[in-house]
Design a protein around this motif. Structure first.
Motif: not given
Lengths: 336, 336
Positions: A52, A126, B33, B41, B43, B50, B52-54, B90-91, B145-149
């Motif tokens: 990331f 995104t 997406r 989004a 994906l 996951i 995913f955004t910003t 996580a960001v 931006s961030g990711v998540g499960l």
């Protein structure tokens, strides 16, 4: 110890940027992934390991020979993922637009991002758009973040660098910085100098699969080759030595740097990576790289020394040696 | 059809922002997406799904009652992940700094990000810093931006919204926009109006686990409740109806909006989400929300109609009905 105002030099990728990152971000946000200070953070996400990364692009002018803000915004993020052994999968885009920007200018950047993403094999999934008043930004800033899936079996980290490892670069350095400067100031430099902006993911992913012995890879952007090697020396603890003669620099770029008083070792790139690997794999890695469009001029440029001083030495053609320290700031601001 | 220059209204989250997103970004970047135009989004990444955004934050002033740029930069991104049924993990942070910014101002934002991240249970794992010349930015812009499960078993999407679904919001609207405006213009509004900036991930993740029947969740930020409901109506195709009387607005915010000529339905929030769910689960969802710090004033505010017109109706206390269309732009620029 810390200066009270943020100056341009803090954003240039040199010593002051490093100091700011350590003093503000690492100190406050402190966590295992951030503190590694690699080009991407690698984290476990459920059953997978992902990389990331994020970068903002504030280059001026927006277009220059060989690229534009859109191309480097995608390439930079894709390359940050690939040097950590990850296949780039998705990219985000955050636009900060100055009121009054021509819609056509924005569209050109968008189209350029699309092309670079297609070349790199990633989707832009995104995004976000903000507009600020005239005079509160400079035309267009783009942030891209990216996620990628780490190739199983890889363990690519500056911490793994060992004495005796060779240092390989995929081609000629310093073209990006000179191309931007030339465009910005209408210098009219001769020799058709173009930015090297390129997505290296296909080449670097191929290497990560084929050579699990690769210790570390780094994206060579702001601050140039000397800054990235200094960072790798600091992270690994080992000193490094490069040979000036072996470092690929095109003739026009070398001449331009000479005229402008720039040291190509510190000039930004947008399509260069350095690879650290045990010497016995070096020639195979080199041949694999030379098969790629962006690795034709790959070269072994130095090695890691058995000396725990974390310094970077440059051997000159006449046999003398000098230290290439981390500069305070960049020679050129807003190059990416 | 398209205006040739980007104006402030294009960045305000209203109709023009939507038009720009569709005409430029969706048209050029087009992929499954992105085209869903959700807050994140979703994906597939190896064996996991996951989110995913910003988002970029350009709010002015940097600090205001109830929050600051650092807090909203983390909360906004965390909330964008949580409304898609993802646990934020996580960001990233990308800072664009105007030369001359006080280091202390930057540090305040960093500390605020750290606190919001701790509250949300995420780590800030990677970052980037750029500095531009004085007058080329406005003090500080932050991209996160961030990711998540994504929580297994969830299928949260505007496309799943059905007639008869109820619309639930977690509390009082419009406080953020009014608090920022008050601070920006030294309006001296009474009533201790504070931004609602908050990470909603614990509450929304709990709901996603407990109520797989939830159809859709949306983060209610720029453009306010009316804009987000219009987007949901457009994405799902169904018309929606809300009852003015049921929409929670604090007395001071209502009075301030009245004095300032603002419609609270269109004022930005930074800690609000709307939830669409089948009616039979509504009371259980509501009780679960009320147990959370950020859901104490949760309320059912309306429903989805069996009418394929994609419009938003507002029923007033006296029984009349009006349409709340998407505005061209925001009532207030640079609110987030």
């Amino acid at each position: 110890m810390a200066s009270k105002e943020i100056t341009l030099a803090f954003g240039s990728g040199g010593r002051l940027t490093n100091e700011l990152i350590r003093d503000l971000f690492v100190r406050h946000f402190s966590n295992k992934r951030l503190n590694e200070l690699e080009d991407s953070a690698v984290l476990r996400l459920g059953r997978e390991r992902i990389a990331f990364t994020t970068d903002s692009y504030v280059v001026t002018p927006l277009k220059f020979p060989g690229g534009d803000i859109g191309r480097i915004a995608v390439c930079g993020t894709v390359n940050d993922l690939a040097v950590k052994g990850a296949r780039p999968l998705a990219v985000s885009c955050g636009f900060i637009i100055e009121e009054g920007l021509e819609r056509g200018t924005l569209e050109e950047a968008v189209v350029s991002m699309k092309k670079a993403a297609a070349e790199a094999g990633v989707e832009i999934v995104t995004g976000d758009t903000k507009v600020v008043e005239k005079g509160k930004a400079d035309k267009l800033f783009i942030n891209t973040s990216g996620v990628g899936l780490v190739i199983p079996g890889t363990a690519i980290s500056q911490k793994n660098i060992r004495p005796g490892d060779v240092i390989i670069i995929n081609g000629e350095i310093a073209a990006h910085g000179v191309a931007v400067l030339n465009a910005r100031n209408n210098l009219g430099l001769s020799g058709n100098i173009k930015s090297d902006a390129a997505p290296l993911s296909r080449m670097l992913n191929g290497l990560a699969v084929k050579f699990p012995s690769i210790r570390s890879m780094r994206d060579v952007t702001r601050g140039g080759l000397a800054t990235v090697l200094n960072e790798a020396a600091q992270s690994s603890g080992w000193s490094m030595e490069i040979e000036e003669e072996l470092i690929p620099v095109s003739e026009p770029v070398r001449n331009a740097c000479s005229v402008l008083g720039l040291d190509p070792l510190y000039v930004a790139n947008e399509g260069k990576a350095v690879i650290f690997a045990p010497e016995k794999y070096a020639s195979k890695i080199l041949s694999a790289m030379k098969k790629d469009k962006y690795g034709k001029k790959a070269a072994i440029i130095g090695r890691v020394l058995a000396e725990k001083k974390a310094s970077l030495k440059v051997r000159t053609p006449i046999g003398s040696e000098r230290y290439a320290v981390m500069l305070e700031g960049e020679q050129l601001p807003r190059i990416c």
